[in-house]
Design a protein around this motif. Structure first.
Motif, mmCIF file in Angstrom:
data_model
loop_
_atom_site.group_PDB
_atom_site.id
_atom_site.type_symbol
_atom_site.label_atom_id
_atom_site.label_comp_id
_atom_site.label_asym_id
_atom_site.label_seq_id
_atom_site.Cartn_x
_atom_site.Cartn_y
_atom_site.Cartn_z
ATOM 1 N N ASP A 119 -4.599 -32.882 -75.581
ATOM 2 C CA ASP A 119 -3.868 -34.119 -75.716
ATOM 3 C C ASP A 119 -3.829 -35.159 -76.718
ATOM 4 N N ASN A 120 -4.413 -34.825 -77.899
ATOM 5 C CA ASN A 120 -4.398 -35.571 -78.954
ATOM 6 C C ASN A 120 -2.956 -36.005 -79.446
ATOM 7 N N ASP A 121 -2.743 -37.437 -79.761
ATOM 8 C CA ASP A 121 -1.561 -37.784 -80.095
ATOM 9 C C ASP A 121 -1.508 -37.545 -81.795
ATOM 10 N N LEU A 122 -0.251 -37.872 -82.240
ATOM 11 C CA LEU A 122 0.079 -37.552 -83.587
ATOM 12 C C LEU A 122 -0.727 -38.286 -84.468
ATOM 13 N N GLU A 123 -1.113 -39.378 -84.398
ATOM 14 C CA GLU A 123 -2.077 -40.032 -85.320
ATOM 15 C C GLU A 123 -3.465 -39.569 -85.305
ATOM 16 N N ASP A 124 -4.114 -39.188 -84.114
ATOM 17 C CA ASP A 124 -5.317 -38.506 -84.327
ATOM 18 C C ASP A 124 -5.166 -37.063 -84.730
ATOM 19 N N GLU A 169 3.234 -33.371 -89.512
ATOM 20 C CA GLU A 169 4.018 -33.710 -88.373
ATOM 21 C C GLU A 169 4.715 -32.404 -87.956
ATOM 22 N N TYR A 219 2.343 -30.280 -85.937
ATOM 23 C CA TYR A 219 2.115 -30.917 -84.741
ATOM 24 C C TYR A 219 3.016 -30.507 -83.664
ATOM 25 N N LYS A 250 2.620 -27.911 -80.588
ATOM 26 C CA LYS A 250 2.929 -28.272 -79.126
ATOM 27 C C LYS A 250 3.841 -27.159 -78.636
#
Length: 151
Positions: free
Chosen positions: A135-140, A84, A87, A91
């Protein structure tokens, strides 16, 4: 450039463990934003958003912007928390829609500080930048980083 040393104020002693971790993580993000010695409009927008999310007051925000090197990198115990943090950091690298080689270099150093194996840091950071740029989200992002790191 001479190193500016700022001593911890009395109010810093009263911070909770979580707040100290948030400040350390935020300072790592600021170091990334300053990797090219310029905070772009996109980076500033993300920094202000993250400061709000981490409950960092204006005075502390300004102090961190001025002296980010005075705040150590915090290594979370949880592997998921490390991802996390990666991530959030990635970003910031991509906040201005590009990732400079200097920003990637700083990100690699911070990844080592986060506890990623040194022999795999380049692969992990390259994958992280690729995922955020798409633009992958945190889960991916978490799934792909675990796969890239073989855990």
């Amino acid at each position: 450039m001479p190193l500016k040393i700022k001593y911890m104020g009395l109010s810093d002693y009263n911070l909770s463990g979580e707040q100290k971790r948030n400040i350390a993580h935020f300072a790592s993000i600021v170091r990334l934003a300053l990797a090219d010695n310029i905070i772009s409009e996109g980076e500033e927008k993300l920094l202000k958003s993250l400061a709000k999310r981490f409950h960092i007051l204006e005075e502390k925000y300004k102090e961190i912007l001025e002296f980010p090197e005075n705040f150590p990198t915090h290594t979370p115990h949880s592997y998921d928390e490390r991802i996390e943090n990666l991530y959030d950091l990635t970003k910031m690298v991509y906040a201005d829609n590009s990732a400079s080689s200097e920003e990637a270099k700083v990100l690699r150093k911070i990844c080592v500080g986060l506890g990623f194996p040194t022999n795999n840091v380049e692969k992990v950071t390259d994958e992280a930048i690729h995922l955020v740029s798409n633009d992958n989200d945190l889960e991916d992002f978490m799934k792909a980083i675990k796969k890239a790191n073989k855990i």
